[in-house]
Design a protein around this motif. Structure first.
Motif, PDB file in Angstrom:
ATOM      1  N   LYS A  53      18.328 -29.926  25.733  1.00 18.20           N
ATOM      2  CA  LYS A  53      19.102 -28.820  25.173  1.00 18.20           C
ATOM      3  C   LYS A  53      19.930 -29.289  23.975  1.00 18.20           C
ATOM      4  N   THR A  54      20.491 -30.497  24.085  1.00 19.46           N
ATOM      5  CA  THR A  54      21.325 -31.037  23.014  1.00 19.46           C
ATOM      6  C   THR A  54      20.510 -31.307  21.756  1.00 19.46           C
ATOM      7  N   ILE A  55      19.331 -31.933  21.900  1.00 16.95           N
ATOM      8  CA  ILE A  55      18.507 -32.225  20.720  1.00 16.95           C
ATOM      9  C   ILE A  55      18.018 -30.925  20.084  1.00 16.95           C
ATOM     10  N   LEU A  56      17.677 -29.940  20.906  1.00 19.86           N
ATOM     11  CA  LEU A  56      17.215 -28.664  20.373  1.00 19.86           C
ATOM     12  C   LEU A  56      18.324 -27.982  19.574  1.00 19.86           C
ATOM     13  N   THR A  57      19.513 -27.945  20.121  1.00 16.16           N
ATOM     14  CA  THR A  57      20.646 -27.336  19.422  1.00 16.16           C
ATOM     15  C   THR A  57      20.970 -28.085  18.136  1.00 16.16           C
ATOM     16  N   ALA A  58      21.025 -29.415  18.221  1.00 19.95           N
ATOM     17  CA  ALA A  58      21.361 -30.228  17.049  1.00 19.95           C
ATOM     18  C   ALA A  58      20.305 -30.062  15.952  1.00 19.95           C
ATOM     19  N   PHE A  59      19.025 -30.055  16.326  1.00 12.67           N
ATOM     20  CA  PHE A  59      17.956 -29.907  15.335  1.00 12.67           C
ATOM     21  C   PHE A  59      18.024 -28.527  14.680  1.00 12.67           C
ATOM     22  N   ASN A  60      18.234 -27.494  15.489  1.00  9.07           N
ATOM     23  CA  ASN A  60      18.324 -26.137  14.933  1.00  9.07           C
ATOM     24  C   ASN A  60      19.519 -25.998  13.999  1.00  9.07           C
ATOM     25  N   GLU A  61      20.646 -26.601  14.343  1.00 11.50           N
ATOM     26  CA  GLU A  61      21.819 -26.573  13.459  1.00 11.50           C
ATOM     27  C   GLU A  61      21.536 -27.315  12.163  1.00 11.50           C
ATOM     28  N   LEU A  62      20.884 -28.473  12.257  1.00  8.81           N
ATOM     29  CA  LEU A  62      20.520 -29.234  11.067  1.00  8.81           C
ATOM     30  C   LEU A  62      19.610 -28.404  10.168  1.00  8.81           C
ATOM     31  N   MET A  63      18.600 -27.769  10.756  1.00  8.86           N
ATOM     32  CA  MET A  63      17.668 -26.963   9.963  1.00  8.86           C
ATOM     33  C   MET A  63      18.382 -25.788   9.306  1.00  8.86           C
ATOM     34  N   GLU A  64      19.313 -25.181  10.013  1.00  8.51           N
ATOM     35  CA  GLU A  64      20.094 -24.087   9.440  1.00  8.51           C
ATOM     36  C   GLU A  64      20.883 -24.568   8.224  1.00  8.51           C
ATOM     37  N   ASN A  65      21.539 -25.710   8.364  1.00  8.50           N
ATOM     38  CA  ASN A  65      22.319 -26.281   7.262  1.00  8.50           C
ATOM     39  C   ASN A  65      21.432 -26.664   6.081  1.00  8.50           C
ATOM     40  N   LEU A  66      20.299 -27.275   6.356  1.00  5.82           N
ATOM     41  CA  LEU A  66      19.379 -27.654   5.279  1.00  5.82           C
ATOM     42  C   LEU A  66      18.819 -26.429   4.570  1.00  5.82           C
ATOM     43  N   ASN A  67      18.460 -25.408   5.339  1.00  7.16           N
ATOM     44  CA  ASN A  67      17.931 -24.178   4.732  1.00  7.16           C
ATOM     45  C   ASN A  67      18.984 -23.472   3.898  1.00  7.16           C
ATOM     46  N   GLU A  68      20.228 -23.508   4.325  1.00 10.50           N
ATOM     47  CA  GLU A  68      21.309 -22.916   3.534  1.00 10.50           C
ATOM     48  C   GLU A  68      21.472 -23.661   2.208  1.00 10.50           C
ATOM     49  N   ALA A  69      21.442 -24.988   2.274  1.00 12.13           N
ATOM     50  CA  ALA A  69      21.547 -25.787   1.054  1.00 12.13           C
ATOM     51  C   ALA A  69      20.352 -25.514   0.137  1.00 12.13           C
ATOM     52  N   LEU A  70      19.186 -25.368   0.717  1.00 13.40           N
ATOM     53  CA  LEU A  70      17.977 -25.076  -0.050  1.00 13.40           C
ATOM     54  C   LEU A  70      18.101 -23.721  -0.754  1.00 13.40           C
ATOM     55  N   ARG A  71      18.562 -22.710  -0.025  1.00 14.94           N
ATOM     56  CA  ARG A  71      18.743 -21.381  -0.623  1.00 14.94           C
ATOM     57  C   ARG A  71      19.753 -21.424  -1.772  1.00 14.94           C
ATOM     58  N   ASP A  72      20.810 -22.225  -1.596  1.00 13.54           N
ATOM     59  CA  ASP A  72      21.835 -22.325  -2.642  1.00 13.54           C
ATOM     60  C   ASP A  72      21.270 -22.873  -3.949  1.00 13.54           C
ATOM     61  N   GLY A  73      20.336 -23.794  -3.895  1.00 14.10           N
ATOM     62  CA  GLY A  73      19.787 -24.396  -5.106  1.00 14.10           C
ATOM     63  C   GLY A  73      18.455 -23.840  -5.542  1.00 14.10           C
ATOM     64  N   GLU A  74      17.866 -22.991  -4.716  1.00 15.37           N
ATOM     65  CA  GLU A  74      16.511 -22.505  -4.972  1.00 15.37           C
ATOM     66  C   GLU A  74      16.386 -21.728  -6.286  1.00 15.37           C
ATOM     67  N   GLU A  75      17.232 -20.772  -6.502  1.00 13.67           N
ATOM     68  CA  GLU A  75      17.111 -19.940  -7.700  1.00 13.67           C
ATOM     69  C   GLU A  75      17.216 -20.789  -8.966  1.00 13.67           C
ATOM     70  N   LYS A  76      18.191 -21.688  -8.987  1.00 14.56           N
ATOM     71  CA  LYS A  76      18.406 -22.523 -10.165  1.00 14.56           C
ATOM     72  C   LYS A  76      17.190 -23.395 -10.460  1.00 14.56           C
ATOM     73  N   ILE A  77      16.655 -24.045  -9.450  1.00 15.70           N
ATOM     74  CA  ILE A  77      15.530 -24.966  -9.666  1.00 15.70           C
ATOM     75  C   ILE A  77      14.250 -24.210  -9.990  1.00 15.70           C
ATOM     76  N   LEU A  78      14.033 -23.073  -9.346  1.00 19.16           N
ATOM     77  CA  LEU A  78      12.780 -22.325  -9.587  1.00 19.16           C
ATOM     78  C   LEU A  78      12.762 -21.684 -10.965  1.00 19.16           C
ATOM     79  N   ARG A  79      13.923 -21.399 -11.528  1.00 21.40           N
ATOM     80  CA  ARG A  79      13.955 -20.886 -12.910  1.00 21.40           C
ATOM     81  C   ARG A  79      13.446 -21.922 -13.882  1.00 21.40           C
ATOM     82  N   LEU A  80      13.539 -23.187 -13.537  1.00 20.99           N
ATOM     83  CA  LEU A  80      13.112 -24.273 -14.426  1.00 20.99           C
ATOM     84  C   LEU A  80      11.623 -24.598 -14.289  1.00 20.99           C
ATOM     85  N   VAL A  81      10.982 -24.035 -13.307  1.00 17.56           N
ATOM     86  CA  VAL A  81       9.572 -24.346 -13.036  1.00 17.56           C
ATOM     87  C   VAL A  81       8.679 -23.322 -13.713  1.00 17.56           C
TER      88      VAL A  81
END
Length: 115
Positions: free
Chosen positions: A87-115
């Motif tokens: 249960k602990t690893i599942l919760t920790a992994f899901n929280e990590l993925m949520e944080n990473l996806n949030e960071a990805l969304r924050d930078g996505e528009e800026k980086i994709l405009r350059l591609v």
């Protein structure tokens, strides 16, 4: 012609150079937690019981402690449940993925405009 651009990321844990834990195994653990059964979890994911069992066995063997405990059959039948470690690893992994996806969304528009 409109072009569809997408920023994608993959995240998993390697042990000794081999994939150990990632989104697929997290999903399997979540299904086991909800269904109380490896076979029902496998069916929900469209995978064979053998593959699901192999994944559970690998996690239980390579993790510091088992992630899934099996209940023997009987009047109520067998089943499976996540241990506290599972249960602990599942919760920790899901929280990590949520944080990473949030960071990805924050930078996505800026980086994709350059591609």
């Amino acid at each position: 012609m409109e072009v569809h651009k997408e920023l994608r990321m993959r995240c998993w844990i390697d042990i000794d150079g081999e994939k150990f834990f990632g989104p697929g195994r997290a999903q399997l653990l979540a299904h086991i937690d909800r269904q109380g059964s490896i076979s029902k979890a496998a069916k929900a994911m469209g995978m064979s019981y053998k593959k699901a069992w192999s994944m559970v066995d690998d996690m239980n063997q390579k993790g510091q402690e088992p992630y899934v405990i099996l209940h023997k059959g009987g009047n109520k039948g067998g089943g499976a449940a996540l241990t506290e470690t599972g249960k602990t690893i599942l919760t920790a992994f899901n929280e990590l993925m949520e944080n990473l996806n949030e960071a990805l969304r924050d930078g996505e528009e800026k980086i994709l405009r350059l591609v």
